[in-house]
Write a protein that holds these residues in place. Structure first.
Motif, PDB file in Angstrom:
ATOM      1  N   SER A  79       7.212  -0.896 -11.819  1.00 53.69           N
ATOM      2  CA  SER A  79       5.907  -0.330 -12.101  1.00 53.69           C
ATOM      3  C   SER A  79       5.576   0.756 -11.099  1.00 53.69           C
ATOM      4  CB  SER A  79       4.839  -1.435 -12.029  1.00 53.69           C
ATOM      5  OG  SER A  79       4.511  -1.712 -10.689  1.00 53.69           O
ATOM      6  N   ALA A  80       4.451   1.420 -11.377  1.00 54.71           N
ATOM      7  CA  ALA A  80       4.023   2.484 -10.471  1.00 54.71           C
ATOM      8  C   ALA A  80       3.343   1.909  -9.233  1.00 54.71           C
ATOM      9  CB  ALA A  80       3.071   3.436 -11.196  1.00 54.71           C
ATOM     10  N   LEU A  81       3.041   0.608  -9.243  1.00 51.35           N
ATOM     11  CA  LEU A  81       2.362   0.003  -8.109  1.00 51.35           C
ATOM     12  C   LEU A  81       3.363  -0.366  -7.016  1.00 51.35           C
ATOM     13  CD1 LEU A  81      -0.160  -2.429  -9.855  1.00 51.35           C
ATOM     14  CD2 LEU A  81      -0.586  -0.133  -8.999  1.00 51.35           C
ATOM     15  N   PRO A  82       3.063  -0.066  -5.761  1.00 50.86           N
ATOM     16  CA  PRO A  82       3.936  -0.495  -4.665  1.00 50.86           C
ATOM     17  C   PRO A  82       3.782  -1.994  -4.459  1.00 50.86           C
ATOM     18  CG  PRO A  82       1.934   0.495  -3.784  1.00 50.86           C
ATOM     19  CD  PRO A  82       1.877   0.668  -5.275  1.00 50.86           C
ATOM     20  N   PRO A  83       4.674  -2.630  -3.683  1.00 46.35           N
ATOM     21  CA  PRO A  83       4.530  -4.065  -3.420  1.00 46.35           C
ATOM     22  C   PRO A  83       3.188  -4.371  -2.754  1.00 46.35           C
ATOM     23  CG  PRO A  83       6.682  -3.264  -2.697  1.00 46.35           C
ATOM     24  CD  PRO A  83       5.878  -2.059  -3.037  1.00 46.35           C
ATOM     25  N   SER A  84       2.588  -5.490  -3.133  1.00 46.34           N
ATOM     26  CA  SER A  84       1.367  -5.939  -2.466  1.00 46.34           C
ATOM     27  C   SER A  84       1.722  -6.483  -1.090  1.00 46.34           C
ATOM     28  CB  SER A  84       0.689  -7.030  -3.299  1.00 46.34           C
ATOM     29  OG  SER A  84       1.503  -8.196  -3.316  1.00 46.34           O
ATOM     30  N   PHE A  85       0.697  -6.718  -0.249  1.00 51.88           N
ATOM     31  CA  PHE A  85       1.009  -7.206   1.099  1.00 51.88           C
ATOM     32  C   PHE A  85       1.628  -8.602   1.061  1.00 51.88           C
ATOM     33  CE2 PHE A  85      -3.624  -8.356   0.784  1.00 51.88           C
ATOM     34  CZ  PHE A  85      -3.552  -9.716   1.013  1.00 51.88           C
ATOM     35  N   LEU A  86       1.456  -9.325  -0.059  1.00 49.89           N
ATOM     36  CA  LEU A  86       2.094 -10.621  -0.213  1.00 49.89           C
ATOM     37  C   LEU A  86       3.611 -10.493  -0.165  1.00 49.89           C
ATOM     38  CD1 LEU A  86       1.282 -13.613  -0.900  1.00 49.89           C
ATOM     39  CD2 LEU A  86       1.715 -13.033  -3.290  1.00 49.89           C
ATOM     40  N   LYS A  87       4.131  -9.322  -0.545  1.00 54.56           N
ATOM     41  CA  LYS A  87       5.578  -9.106  -0.607  1.00 54.56           C
ATOM     42  C   LYS A  87       6.056  -8.129   0.457  1.00 54.56           C
ATOM     43  CE  LYS A  87       5.948 -10.236  -5.511  1.00 54.56           C
ATOM     44  NZ  LYS A  87       6.487  -9.829  -6.828  1.00 54.56           N
ATOM     45  N   LEU A  88       5.302  -8.032   1.545  1.00 55.87           N
ATOM     46  CA  LEU A  88       5.684  -7.178   2.660  1.00 55.87           C
ATOM     47  C   LEU A  88       5.812  -8.003   3.932  1.00 55.87           C
ATOM     48  CD1 LEU A  88       3.360  -4.079   2.064  1.00 55.87           C
ATOM     49  CD2 LEU A  88       5.812  -4.276   1.552  1.00 55.87           C
ATOM     50  N   THR A 231      -8.176   3.549   6.580  1.00 55.57           N
ATOM     51  CA  THR A 231      -8.541   3.289   5.195  1.00 55.57           C
ATOM     52  C   THR A 231      -7.272   3.176   4.357  1.00 55.57           C
ATOM     53  OG1 THR A 231     -10.551   4.595   5.480  1.00 55.57           O
ATOM     54  CG2 THR A 231      -9.868   4.155   3.221  1.00 55.57           C
ATOM     55  N   MET A 232      -7.286   2.304   3.369  1.00 59.30           N
ATOM     56  CA  MET A 232      -6.128   2.173   2.493  1.00 59.30           C
ATOM     57  C   MET A 232      -5.921   3.444   1.680  1.00 59.30           C
ATOM     58  SD  MET A 232      -6.263  -1.611   0.800  1.00 59.30           S
ATOM     59  CE  MET A 232      -6.390  -3.107   1.794  1.00 59.30           C
ATOM     60  N   SER A 233      -4.669   3.763   1.439  1.00 60.95           N
ATOM     61  CA  SER A 233      -4.368   4.828   0.488  1.00 60.95           C
ATOM     62  C   SER A 233      -4.726   4.342  -0.912  1.00 60.95           C
ATOM     63  CB  SER A 233      -2.884   5.183   0.545  1.00 60.95           C
ATOM     64  OG  SER A 233      -2.097   4.123   0.019  1.00 60.95           O
ATOM     65  N   THR A 234      -4.807   5.264  -1.854  1.00 62.20           N
ATOM     66  CA  THR A 234      -5.137   4.880  -3.223  1.00 62.20           C
ATOM     67  C   THR A 234      -4.121   3.898  -3.779  1.00 62.20           C
ATOM     68  OG1 THR A 234      -6.279   6.962  -3.670  1.00 62.20           O
ATOM     69  CG2 THR A 234      -5.475   5.727  -5.579  1.00 62.20           C
ATOM     70  N   GLU A 236      -2.161   1.825  -2.085  1.00 62.11           N
ATOM     71  CA  GLU A 236      -2.325   0.535  -1.407  1.00 62.11           C
ATOM     72  C   GLU A 236      -3.528  -0.215  -1.957  1.00 62.11           C
ATOM     73  OE1 GLU A 236      -0.448   1.627   3.009  1.00 62.11           O
ATOM     74  OE2 GLU A 236      -2.595   1.873   2.610  1.00 62.11           O
ATOM     75  N   LEU A 237      -4.587   0.523  -2.242  1.00 63.95           N
ATOM     76  CA  LEU A 237      -5.796  -0.094  -2.777  1.00 63.95           C
ATOM     77  C   LEU A 237      -5.556  -0.631  -4.186  1.00 63.95           C
ATOM     78  CD1 LEU A 237      -8.719  -0.771  -2.315  1.00 63.95           C
ATOM     79  CD2 LEU A 237      -9.333   1.569  -2.909  1.00 63.95           C
ATOM     80  N   LEU A 238      -4.820   0.117  -4.987  1.00 67.31           N
ATOM     81  CA  LEU A 238      -4.474  -0.348  -6.329  1.00 67.31           C
ATOM     82  C   LEU A 238      -3.659  -1.637  -6.262  1.00 67.31           C
ATOM     83  CD1 LEU A 238      -3.494   2.947  -8.198  1.00 67.31           C
ATOM     84  CD2 LEU A 238      -5.380   1.412  -8.780  1.00 67.31           C
ATOM     85  N   SER A 239      -2.642  -1.647  -5.418  1.00 66.26           N
ATOM     86  CA  SER A 239      -1.769  -2.811  -5.294  1.00 66.26           C
ATOM     87  C   SER A 239      -2.534  -4.024  -4.787  1.00 66.26           C
ATOM     88  CB  SER A 239      -0.610  -2.481  -4.351  1.00 66.26           C
ATOM     89  OG  SER A 239       0.247  -3.584  -4.195  1.00 66.26           O
ATOM     90  N   THR A 240      -3.391  -3.814  -3.780  1.00 63.71           N
ATOM     91  CA  THR A 240      -4.165  -4.914  -3.212  1.00 63.71           C
ATOM     92  C   THR A 240      -5.171  -5.451  -4.217  1.00 63.71           C
ATOM     93  OG1 THR A 240      -3.911  -4.022  -0.974  1.00 63.71           O
ATOM     94  CG2 THR A 240      -5.715  -5.573  -1.333  1.00 63.71           C
TER      95      THR A 240
END
Length: 412
Positions: A79-88, A231-234, A236-240
Motif C-alpha cells: 500500500s501507499a501507507l508506510p509501516p505504522s510504529f507498531l511495525k517499527l 510534528t508528524m509528516s503527512t 506518518e500521520l496517515l499510518s498512525t
C-alpha cells in the motif's frame, strides 16, 4: 510433535478452542519444523523476548518468508501507507509512539481517557436500550462491535455518519493478518491494497480538514501539535491514524465478546459480578489472561543470532510469540485453564509487554469494564443460543463473529 501443528492452529475448525493445541505446543517450547517460523509458547520465554532489544518488529529485517504461513498476509509494502510504529523498531518507533501519546495520555493529556467516561456510559446505555427483542440478540453485531467503533471515532474526531464505512475496511485489514487457504492470493492482496488505499484517502481528507480547522479531538492535535519530537509528516500521520482506527477497536470487540461468552459459560461468576460491580476490574484482567483478544504476535525477527532454551535462532528468521499459550502456562499460573476473577497474581501477556505493549490499554480496559458490568446488571437471565458460537476466520485476532443470546428481559 507432529509437523502440522501450526497448520492446525490456523485451521478454522480449531478456532473455537485452540488451547489444547497450545498445550501440545508448550511441550516443545521452541518449536521449529525446519522450514517455518520459530514458535515460542511458554510464558517466561515470551516475556523475556518482548523486552529483548535484539528482536525486531520490522518486517524489512526478515530474511525469508517461504515457510511462514503468516508472512504473506497483511504486507504494508503493498500500500501507499508506510509501516505504522507498531511495525517499527527504535528509534523510529519511540519517536512516533511518544508523539502519538502526547494528546492521548500522561503527562501531557492525563485526563483524556477518564474524561470520556460519561460518554462511554451513555453509549453503553443507549446500545443496551436498543437491543430490541430480548429473545434474539447478537451481542457482537448489536453491542461489542458498535461500542468501541463509536469510542475510537469519537476520540479521533471521525464524524459519526462515517463510522459505518470502517466496518468493511476494518474487517478486510484484520483478515489480511491470516492466510485463507480457500482464497486466491492475488485477489486477496488486491482487496487488502484497495482497503488500505480507500482508508488512506479518507484519512488524508480528514487530516486536511483538521489542519484548517482543528478541534479538541486527537487527530486535530496530532495534525497541528508540536513537541520536542516535532510534528508528524503527512504519511506518518496517515499510518498512525489508520493504526489507531483499526487496532483501536478490533481488539476491544474481541475482548468484550470473549468476555460475555466467558461469563455466560461461568454463570456463578456472572452472578457475582451482578451483585458486586467492583469485581469487574480484576475480572477484566483475568479475562485478558484467559481469553486474550490477540492470540499471537507473528513476524518477530532476531537482528542477530539468539539462543532460546538452548536453541539458536538465526538472524533474520521469522518468530511467532504465542501470547495465549504463555497465558495458560502452568509453570506460571496455577490451574491456568480455570477462569478465576479472584486470582491474586495476573501478570498476563494479554496486552503485550515491553515497548510494543498495547498503546490503547487504558481505554480498552475501561471500555470492557463498563460494557461487561452493565450487560451483567441489565440482562435478565442471559443464555447462549449456541456454544461454541461462530468465530471469525482470524487466528491472530480471535473472537466470535456473532454471539447470539437470549434473555428473559432487559432491566432499566
Amino acid at each position: 510433535m507432529k509437523q502440522g501443528i501450526l497448520s492446525e492452529i490456523l485451521d478454522y475448525s480449531n478456532r473455537a478452542n485452540p488451547y489444547p493445541l497450545y498445550e501440545e505446543l508448550r511441550k516443545t517450547p521452541v518449536f521449529h519444523d525446519g522450514d517455518g517460523p520459530y514458535v515460542i509458547s511458554t510464558y517466561y520465554d515470551i516475556q523475556s523476548l518482548l523486552h529483548d532489544p535484539r528482536l525486531s518488529s520490522d518486517s524489512r529485517n526478515l530474511a525469508a518468508t517461504a515457510g511462514d504461513p503468516l508472512a504473506e498476509g497483511g504486507s504494508e509494502e503493498a500500500s501507499a501507507l508506510p509501516p505504522s510504529f507498531l511495525k517499527l523498531d527504535p528509534p523510529e518507533h519511540d519517536r512516533l509512539r511518544r508523539m502519538t501519546n502526547r494528546p492521548f495520555g500522561p503527562p501531557h493529556a492525563p485526563r483524556r481517557v477518564d474524561a470520556m467516561r460519561g460518554f462511554l456510559r451513555d453509549t453503553v446505555t443507549g446500545l443496551i436500550d436498543n437491543l430490541g427483542d430480548p429473545t434474539r440478540i447478537d451481542l457482537v453485531e448489536q453491542f461489542a462491535y458498535p461500542f468501541p467503533v463509536t469510542m475510537i471515532c469519537r476520540l479521533l474526531g471521525v464524524p459519526r455518519e462515517d463510522e459505518a464505512r470502517f466496518h468493511v475496511w476494518a474487517d478486510t485489514l484484520a483478515a489480511s493478518l491470516d492466510p485463507d487457504p480457500g482464497s486466491d492470493p492475488v485477489e486477496r492482496e488486491k482487496t487488502t491494497h484497495d482497503a488500505r488505499m480507500e482508508l488512506g484517502m479518507y484519512l488524508a481528507g480528514l487530516i486536511e480538514e483538521r489542519r484548517k480547522a482543528p478541534g479538541d479531538d486527537m487527530l486535530s492535535q496530532l495534525a497541528v501539535g508540536h513537541g520536542q519530537n516535532g510534528t508528524m509528516s503527512t504519511m506518518e500521520l496517515l499510518s498512525t491514524s489508520a493504526l489507531l482506527l483499526i487496532a483501536g477497536h478490533e481488539t476491544t470487540v474481541n475482548l468484550i465478546a470473549n468476555g460475555m461468552l466467558t461469563l455466560l459459560r461461568n454463570p456463578d461468576v456472572l452472578k457475582q459480578l451482578r451483585k458486586d460491580p467492583g469485581l469487574v476490574v480484576p475480572l477484566v484482567e483475568e479475562l485478558l489472561r484467559f481469553e486474550p483478544p490477540v492470540q499471537l504476535l507473528p513476524q518477530r525477527t532476531p537482528l542477530v543470532d539468539i539462543e532460546v532454551r538452548g536453541v539458536t535462532i538465526p538472524k533474520g528468521s521469522s518468530m511467532w510469540l504465542v501470547l495465549a499459550s504463555g497465558n495458560r502456562d502452568p509453570n506460571r499460573f496455577e490451574n491456568p485453564d480455570c477462569f478465576d476473577p479472584h486470582r491474586k497474581d495476573v501478570q498476563h501477556l494479554g496486552l503485550g509487554s515491553g515497548i510494543h505493549s498495547c498503546f490503547g490499554a487504558p481505554l480498552a480496559r475501561l471500555e470492557a469494564q463498563l460494557a461487561l458490568s452493565e450487560l451483567a446488571r441489565r440482562l435478565e437471565k442471559p443464555r447462549l443460543v449456541e456454544d461454541p458460537p461462530p468465530y471469525r476466520q482470524n487466528a491472530v485476532l480471535r473472537g466470535p463473529r456473532h454471539l447470539p443470546i437470549t434473555c428473559d428481559g432487559i432491566r432499566s
